[in-house]
Design an enzyme around this catalytic site. Structure first.
Site, PDB file in Angstrom:
ATOM      1  N   ASP A 128      35.152  -7.364  14.295  1.00  0.00           N
ATOM      2  CA  ASP A 128      34.222  -7.983  13.351  1.00  0.00           C
ATOM      3  C   ASP A 128      34.576  -7.539  11.933  1.00  0.00           C
ATOM      4  OD1 ASP A 128      31.403  -9.355  13.122  1.00  0.00           O
ATOM      5  OD2 ASP A 128      31.386  -7.627  11.770  1.00  0.00           O
TER       6      ASP A 128
ATOM      7  N   TYR B 132      33.710  -7.005   3.271  1.00  0.00           N
ATOM      8  CA  TYR B 132      34.013  -5.634   3.715  1.00  0.00           C
ATOM      9  C   TYR B 132      35.343  -5.134   3.142  1.00  0.00           C
ATOM     10  CZ  TYR B 132      30.707  -6.630   7.585  1.00  0.00           C
ATOM     11  OH  TYR B 132      29.635  -6.983   8.344  1.00  0.00           O
TER      12      TYR B 132
ATOM     13  N   LYS C  24      33.371 -13.523   7.885  1.00  0.00           N
ATOM     14  CA  LYS C  24      32.138 -14.080   7.299  1.00  0.00           C
ATOM     15  C   LYS C  24      32.354 -14.602   5.878  1.00  0.00           C
ATOM     16  CE  LYS C  24      29.782 -10.514   9.955  1.00  0.00           C
ATOM     17  NZ  LYS C  24      30.663  -9.343   9.881  1.00  0.00           N
TER      18      LYS C  24
ATOM     19  N   HIS D 232      27.475 -15.082   5.827  1.00  0.00           N
ATOM     20  CA  HIS D 232      27.148 -13.653   5.832  1.00  0.00           C
ATOM     21  C   HIS D 232      25.665 -13.376   5.554  1.00  0.00           C
ATOM     22  CE1 HIS D 232      29.178  -9.513   5.055  1.00  0.00           C
ATOM     23  NE2 HIS D 232      28.010  -9.359   5.615  1.00  0.00           N
TER      24      HIS D 232
END
Ligand code: A2P
Length: 316
Positions: free
Chosen positions: A50, A55, A85, A118
């Site tokens: 993931d 990120y 995302k 997201h």
């Protein structure tokens, strides 16, 4: 190690392993650290990863996947389930397909298995400092964004689409306009934020839930030790010869929810896979159901306490 079960997702051919390795850390871990952790996770048996544009871990994950294929740790790309995302700054007209392509470029992949919105919010500019100026934060135009997500499927950029941090009301709205219904809603979910109402709603609508922060995101900017430091969970764990983390992950799994849990530590990532050949007793489940509920992750912490952001947080 017991085999990792997989789940069927509505409208998605490939099954998803119920436990995935999360890759979010703050400040973001450097590329080599993340890459090494992902390779270690693949060696430990993880096949579900993931990530998210926000990120900053897509590139490292992509490099690790390429390396794993080179080393023969996995036979083919299709052995892996990879989720990324759409960040809020790309949630506007004409931006979704290019954003998905940018993530694929970061990942050096031709497709992802799951592409999620997201957060249910749009930022009209990319800003990484908190608070984001309030005038840059808008509600999503759901139709525009979801049509973009559907186009990503139709172009073969992703096998499935879904959302993250969506309330029942937002899901209802989305379902009413979607040609391709959302397969997943990824939300904060753990023994201290059990999301009972959302779980029931999603079950009824055929939307699978993935839990983020299943361990309370201990040692991160957005988490704390309310799970790993909890006596009720620790007592259950001791009595069963398990760890508190295993009890929390097993509880999530027993709710029919899949898991995105992060560990970059070799022993802990292996430990977290050892949850599939035992179960919690009714008595333990009852004790866990009585734990006080406190939400950990908020959008306000990332974007600022703007009325729209606070409204989103309150709905989750
Ligand atoms: P580390 O990467 O050093 O293992 P969450 O999955 O809720 O986001 O929590 C992630 C946090 O929990 C990370 O800080 C991770 O640290 C830690 N963690 C993951 N697995 C375990 C475990 N089995 N025991 C203790 N801490 C863990």
């Amino acid at each position: 190690m017991a085999a990792i079960p997989s789940v069927n997702l509505a409208g998605v051919e490939k099954e998803m392993p119920v436990i995935g390795m999360g890759t979010a850390s703050f400040p973001a871990a450097d590329l080599e650290t993340t890459k090494a952790a992902v390779l270690e996770a693949i060696k430990a048996g993880y096949r579900h990863f993931d990530t998210a544009f926000a990120y900053g871990s897509e590139k490292a994950l992509g490099e690790a996947v390429a390396e794993a294929l080179r080393l023969g740790l996995v036979e083919s790309r299709s052995d892996l389930f990879i989720t990324t995302k759409l960040w809020a700054s790309f949630a506007g007209p004409g931006q979704i397909v290019p954003a998905c392509k940018m993530s694929l470029q970061n990942l050096k992949l031709e497709y992802v298995d799951m592409y999620l919105i997201h957060w249910p919010v749009r930022m009209t500019e990319m800003v990484w400092k908190t608070p984001v100026p309030e005038e840059l934060v808008q509600a999503l135009d759901m139709k525009v964004v979801w049509e973009g997500m559907e186009e990503c499927v139709n172009l073969g950029l992703t096998k499935g689409i879904g959302v993250s941090n969506f309330s029942c009301n937002l899901l209802d709205h989305l379902i009413s306009i979607a040609k391709i219904p959302p397969a997943i809603n990824q939300v904060e979910l753990n023994p201290f934020w059990q999301q009972k109402k959302l779980r029931e709603f999603c079950k009824e609508k055929g939307i699978h839930i993935t839990a983020y922060s299943p361990l309370g995101a201990n040692n991160t900017k957005w988490g704390d030790n309310r799970i790993l430091g909890n006596d009720v969970l620790a007592d259950i764990a001791t009595a069963m010869g398990k760890t508190t983390a295993q009890v929390a992950l097993r509880w999530v799994y027993e709710q029919g929810v899949s898991i995105a849990s992060k560990s970059f530590n070799k022993e802990r990532m292996r430990q977290n896979l050892e949850i599939f050949d035992w179960c919690l007793s009714d008595e333990d489940l009852d004790k866990i159901s009585q734990l006080p509920q406190t939400k950990g992750v908020t959008l306000a912490a990332a974007l600022g306490p703007h009325p729209l952001v606070l409204e989103i947080d309150a709905s989750l």
